[in-house]
Design a protein around this motif. Sequence first.
Motif, PDB file in Angstrom:
ATOM      1  N   THR A  92     -57.457  15.269 -13.723  1.00 49.96           N
ATOM      2  CA  THR A  92     -56.142  15.445 -14.066  1.00 49.96           C
ATOM      3  C   THR A  92     -55.371  15.515 -12.819  1.00 49.96           C
ATOM      4  O   THR A  92     -54.349  14.875 -12.614  1.00 49.96           O
ATOM      5  N   LEU A  93     -55.685  16.289 -11.949  1.00 55.94           N
ATOM      6  CA  LEU A  93     -54.974  16.562 -10.818  1.00 55.94           C
ATOM      7  C   LEU A  93     -54.938  15.120  -9.977  1.00 55.94           C
ATOM      8  O   LEU A  93     -54.072  14.743  -9.069  1.00 55.94           O
ATOM      9  N   GLY A  94     -55.902  14.497  -9.751  1.00 59.74           N
ATOM     10  CA  GLY A  94     -56.132  13.430  -9.225  1.00 59.74           C
ATOM     11  C   GLY A  94     -55.248  12.126  -9.537  1.00 59.74           C
ATOM     12  O   GLY A  94     -54.816  11.171  -8.879  1.00 59.74           O
ATOM     13  N   PHE A  95     -54.659  12.353 -10.705  1.00 53.26           N
ATOM     14  CA  PHE A  95     -53.744  11.540 -11.457  1.00 53.26           C
ATOM     15  C   PHE A  95     -52.589  11.741 -11.088  1.00 53.26           C
ATOM     16  O   PHE A  95     -51.700  10.833 -10.942  1.00 53.26           O
ATOM     17  N   PHE A  96     -52.077  12.998 -11.371  1.00 48.37           N
ATOM     18  CA  PHE A  96     -50.802  13.545 -11.015  1.00 48.37           C
ATOM     19  C   PHE A  96     -50.217  13.812  -9.529  1.00 48.37           C
ATOM     20  O   PHE A  96     -49.172  13.892  -9.309  1.00 48.37           O
ATOM     21  N   MET A  97     -51.056  14.317  -8.735  1.00 49.65           N
ATOM     22  CA  MET A  97     -51.015  14.464  -7.552  1.00 49.65           C
ATOM     23  C   MET A  97     -50.176  13.485  -6.746  1.00 49.65           C
ATOM     24  O   MET A  97     -49.256  14.074  -6.056  1.00 49.65           O
ATOM     25  N   PRO A  98     -50.129  12.304  -6.843  1.00 51.26           N
ATOM     26  CA  PRO A  98     -49.276  11.296  -6.022  1.00 51.26           C
ATOM     27  C   PRO A  98     -47.995  11.430  -6.341  1.00 51.26           C
ATOM     28  O   PRO A  98     -46.933  10.953  -5.613  1.00 51.26           O
ATOM     29  N   ALA A  99     -47.463  12.145  -7.653  1.00 46.11           N
ATOM     30  CA  ALA A  99     -46.161  12.382  -8.104  1.00 46.11           C
ATOM     31  C   ALA A  99     -45.690  13.357  -7.417  1.00 46.11           C
ATOM     32  O   ALA A  99     -44.281  13.461  -7.593  1.00 46.11           O
ATOM     33  N   LEU A 100     -46.394  14.198  -6.699  1.00 46.71           N
ATOM     34  CA  LEU A 100     -45.769  15.498  -6.136  1.00 46.71           C
ATOM     35  C   LEU A 100     -45.294  15.352  -4.726  1.00 46.71           C
ATOM     36  O   LEU A 100     -46.126  14.512  -3.984  1.00 46.71           O
ATOM     37  N   ARG A 101     -44.249  16.024  -4.436  1.00 49.28           N
ATOM     38  CA  ARG A 101     -43.965  16.225  -3.106  1.00 49.28           C
ATOM     39  C   ARG A 101     -44.669  17.140  -2.181  1.00 49.28           C
ATOM     40  O   ARG A 101     -45.420  17.906  -2.935  1.00 49.28           O
ATOM     41  N   ASN A 103     -44.060  19.637  -0.470  1.00 48.67           N
ATOM     42  CA  ASN A 103     -43.746  21.050  -0.714  1.00 48.67           C
ATOM     43  C   ASN A 103     -44.343  21.536  -2.118  1.00 48.67           C
ATOM     44  O   ASN A 103     -44.393  22.881  -2.445  1.00 48.67           O
ATOM     45  N   GLU A 104     -44.666  20.639  -3.335  1.00 51.76           N
ATOM     46  CA  GLU A 104     -44.839  21.118  -4.458  1.00 51.76           C
ATOM     47  C   GLU A 104     -46.523  20.925  -4.634  1.00 51.76           C
ATOM     48  O   GLU A 104     -46.981  21.537  -5.215  1.00 51.76           O
ATOM     49  N   GLN A 105     -47.028  20.155  -3.655  1.00 55.41           N
ATOM     50  CA  GLN A 105     -48.688  20.211  -3.829  1.00 55.41           C
ATOM     51  C   GLN A 105     -49.078  21.376  -3.407  1.00 55.41           C
ATOM     52  O   GLN A 105     -50.278  21.848  -3.780  1.00 55.41           O
ATOM     53  N   ARG A 106     -48.581  22.093  -2.389  1.00 54.54           N
ATOM     54  CA  ARG A 106     -48.992  23.647  -2.020  1.00 54.54           C
ATOM     55  C   ARG A 106     -49.280  24.444  -3.262  1.00 54.54           C
ATOM     56  O   ARG A 106     -49.977  25.552  -3.243  1.00 54.54           O
ATOM     57  N   TRP A 107     -48.501  24.201  -4.462  1.00 51.76           N
ATOM     58  CA  TRP A 107     -48.758  25.196  -5.613  1.00 51.76           C
ATOM     59  C   TRP A 107     -49.577  24.806  -6.350  1.00 51.76           C
ATOM     60  O   TRP A 107     -50.105  25.467  -7.251  1.00 51.76           O
ATOM     61  N   VAL A 108     -50.391  23.434  -6.108  1.00 52.46           N
ATOM     62  CA  VAL A 108     -51.233  23.024  -7.009  1.00 52.46           C
ATOM     63  C   VAL A 108     -52.701  23.964  -7.425  1.00 52.46           C
ATOM     64  O   VAL A 108     -52.986  24.333  -8.207  1.00 52.46           O
TER      65      VAL A 108
END
Length: 262
Positions: A92-101, A103-108
Amino acid sequence: MPVGPAKMPLFDHLSELRRRLTIIVVCILVTAVVIYAATPTLIQLLIDPIREFIPNNGQLYITTALGGFTLRFKVSMFFAVIVCCPIIIFQTLGFFMPALRPNEQRWVVPTVTALVFLFFFGMVFCYLVILNATFGWMLDQTTDFGAIFANAEDYINIIMLLELGFGAAFELPLVIFYLSIFHVVPYKTFREGWRGIYVGLLAGSAVVTPDASPVTMFLMFGAVVILYEISLFVARRVLIARDGKASLKWTREEYEEHKLED
């Protein structure tokens, strides 16, 4: 974690989604097949907290020819989903990660860690605290006028629904936390509107619990209220550390203005 490019044609996105869903489904099915052989032991594990309330020394009964297979299949799928949680989250993360900025990816990572922890904490809480109290109350409603027939599918279905219900309900703090710190719903709205929110939590507890038992409903309500208050406490500390104490009284518009100034 394999992550695709941020910009892809629509059909490439759909192909990527299909590939990841296929991986998830195949992993769950393969795991369920492997687990199937162990389902008698797993069923005994599920009913262990309520064994004292099952007549004839904890003997469950199957009433149809396919009942045993159906029940074992449900249980194997239930545990397969639990075992495959890392793979499900990974894909799920592999699919949605490209859409995150960035600074947002650090919250993942902290978000996923909290999500998994809260879900399993809810299931463990249900297993250790809720099941015994719930079945004790439900079966006590029958003993004065009838004998209890321990239908295996009925008992196991209720247990699995309760486990999933409490696992899902315990995600509430994460939702409240992110709504607060990003001012989707300002902190002061949560804090000042606590009476209405408590009523909503009570109604939600009644809906989520599958057994219509007031014991289960009020136990869930008490748990989610505590989690709600903890999430607001943590959100308060984060907001003060990030934006100062004044941010606790900001509206959504004031938060947007503060972001533009920065």
